[in-house]
Every structure is written in C-alpha cells, then in structure tokens.
Design an enzyme around this catalytic site. Structure first.
Site, PDB file in Angstrom:
ATOM      1  N   ASP A  99      21.291  10.220  -1.730  1.00 29.90           N
ATOM      2  CA  ASP A  99      22.116  10.551  -2.478  1.00 29.90           C
ATOM      3  C   ASP A  99      23.272   9.580  -2.918  1.00 29.90           C
ATOM      4  O   ASP A  99      23.881   9.148  -2.250  1.00 29.90           O
ATOM      5  CB  ASP A  99      22.959  11.799  -2.048  1.00 29.90           C
ATOM      6  CG  ASP A  99      22.147  13.120  -2.060  1.00 29.90           C
ATOM      7  OD1 ASP A  99      21.000  13.151  -1.963  1.00 29.90           O
ATOM      8  OD2 ASP A  99      22.627  14.207  -2.196  1.00 29.90           O
ATOM      9  N   LYS A 173      24.119  15.386  -9.435  1.00 29.84           N
ATOM     10  CA  LYS A 173      24.934  15.909  -8.454  1.00 29.84           C
ATOM     11  C   LYS A 173      26.526  15.859  -8.547  1.00 29.84           C
ATOM     12  O   LYS A 173      27.054  14.636  -9.024  1.00 29.84           O
ATOM     13  CB  LYS A 173      24.524  15.593  -6.924  1.00 29.84           C
ATOM     14  CG  LYS A 173      25.427  15.775  -5.817  1.00 29.84           C
ATOM     15  CD  LYS A 173      24.945  15.505  -4.566  1.00 29.84           C
ATOM     16  CE  LYS A 173      26.047  15.438  -3.364  1.00 29.84           C
ATOM     17  NZ  LYS A 173      25.510  14.943  -2.145  1.00 29.84           N
ATOM     18  N   LYS A 207      22.522  19.555  -8.584  1.00 31.07           N
ATOM     19  CA  LYS A 207      23.067  19.853  -7.073  1.00 31.07           C
ATOM     20  C   LYS A 207      24.745  20.164  -7.391  1.00 31.07           C
ATOM     21  O   LYS A 207      25.259  19.186  -7.731  1.00 31.07           O
ATOM     22  CB  LYS A 207      22.530  18.983  -6.063  1.00 31.07           C
ATOM     23  CG  LYS A 207      23.296  19.142  -4.781  1.00 31.07           C
ATOM     24  CD  LYS A 207      23.006  18.113  -3.921  1.00 31.07           C
ATOM     25  CE  LYS A 207      23.686  18.307  -2.468  1.00 31.07           C
ATOM     26  NZ  LYS A 207      23.401  17.483  -1.280  1.00 31.07           N
TER      27      LYS A 207
END
Length: 247
Positions: A99, A173, A207
């Site tokens: 990430d 995300k 996300k």
C-alpha cells in the site's frame, strides 16, 4: 453479509505515535495477527518491520490471512527510489500486498510526470513479484475535483501499461488515517469520497480506509462497489458493533 473477507485489520502507529514501548507495539501486532487468524479476516495491515513476524505466525497457524504493509507512509513525499527500496525489502520479507502513499502533494502542485512515474514503477515492482498494489491518495487533503483527477491518473497509468488481469490487482485507496485537517473534518473514507473513487477507478478496485466504524457502514461501502475495508476496529465491525474511535 459476512464482511470478514473484506476486512484489512490495521495497526500502523509507531511506538512514538502511540506513546508506548517497542515491546508493547510488537504485542499489539501479535494480538492483531492472532485476531485476524481467529476471525478469518482477509488481511493484516502493519508496518514493514513486522512483516516477517506476521508471515511466520500465519504460516505456523496454517491460516489464509495475507499480510500487507505501507510504503512511503504516511506523508507520501519520499522519493521514488526510497519507495522502491522499501517495497523491495517488504517483498523479500514475504509481504503479499503493498500500500503506497502516492505523492499527492506533487499532484496538487501539478508535477504530473513525477506522479505518473512513481505509480508506474511502484505498480510494476509489485505486479512483477505477484503482489497486490494499492495507491493511497489521501482524500482528506484533496478537493473532490482532485480526488477524481488523481484516481483517473492512477487508473490510466495502470490500464495503459499493464494487462487487464493485472489491473484487477491494483486498488485506489482513500486514506492513511494520519492526515490532520485544520477544520477537524473526517480524515478517513467518506461515502462521498468513495463514490468518486469507485466511479473513476474502474477497472481498478477501491479500498475504503479509516472512518468505517460499524457493520452497517461496512455493508453500505461494499454495496457502493468498495472491495476492501481498512480498519483498526475489524473485530467490532465483524461482530456487528460500532467502534467509537480508532482508524
């Protein structure tokens, strides 16, 4: 709906940030991993220095939980070289998902080629090594127009440079959970922000990280098209309870 397989159970505070010792921090991570194993959560999201430990715990338990870590956390302003070095180390330690915090400040300053370059290189090293890649755009630092623009930039870089199957392994995300807004507003995922990401990321996944504190909110996010939920309250959400605080 059984939300457990959509939950990325998360602990990312350093000992300094939490005001506790390194040993206490390690124990929190151990407890997080054990809880994820017991509840069959999708993933544990932890700092890079705990990846090896978490992988061993999960292997020893014969569990299916995957391990994710953060790169360039939390400001996103590290150089591309620094981010790639951090990613390489995590890959060697056995991480499953990377990430990255995208350099959203560079995007806001219209340094578009810099951002495109890091998205391409960071995605490539992840996909080449069979890893899921997520790009954190920090929606609390962006206007709605910037959320759309940065999401589309990431989408376009991935779609133009990787296969359709590979693109499905890349996410946009929402948040780090560490950004501080001067107006005291939300720093994690919001329904408005996630709607913009979901609409503009496809075929990439989305996300929602931070701000999801109840089972009802989790279900609503999933029904919107979100496919992963990052939270420090995974157990409470899975049990149908509401978390009063936390990521």
């Amino acid at each position: 709906m059984n939300v457990n397989q959509y939950l990325d159970s998360t602990y990312l505070k350093t000992p300094e940030q939490a005001g506790i010792s390194e040993k206490e921090t390690e124990q929190i991570v151990v407890d997080l991993v054990n809880e994820a194993i017991e509840n069959n959560f999708k993933l544990v999201m932890i700092r890079p220095n705990f990846v090896s430990m978490a992988k061993k715990m999960i292997a020893d338990a014969g569990a299916d939980v995957v391990v994710g870590t953060v790169i360039g956390f939390h400001e996103g302003t590290a150089t591309v070289v620094e981010k790639l070095e951090e990613a390489e180390k995590a890959i060697k330690d056995g991480v499953d998902e990377l990430d990255y915090v995208v350099n959203y400040e560079a995007f806001k300053n219209e340094q578009i080629n810099l951002v495109k370059g890091e998205v391409f290189k960071g995605t490539k090293i992840g996909l080449d090594n069979g890893k899921v890649v997520k790009w954190i755009i920090e929606i609390a630092a962006l206007t709605n127009e910037e959320i759309v623009g940065l999401t589309q930039l990431i989408r376009d870089v991935v779609v133009e440079n990787f296969t359709e199957e590979q693109a499905k392994e890349v996410f946009v995300k929402s948040s780090t959970g560490f950004y501080k807004r001067e107006d005291g507003g939300p720093v994690g995922a919001t329904f408005e922000g996630m709607e913009l990401i979901c609409e503009n990321a496809k075929p990439l996944q989305a996300k929602a990280a931070g701000g999801v504190r109840s089972y009802e909110d989790a279900v609503k996010m999933l029904e919107m098209g979100v496919t992963r939920l990052g939270t420090s309250s995974a157990k409470k959400i899975a049990d149908g309870k509401t978390a009063s605080e936390g990521y």
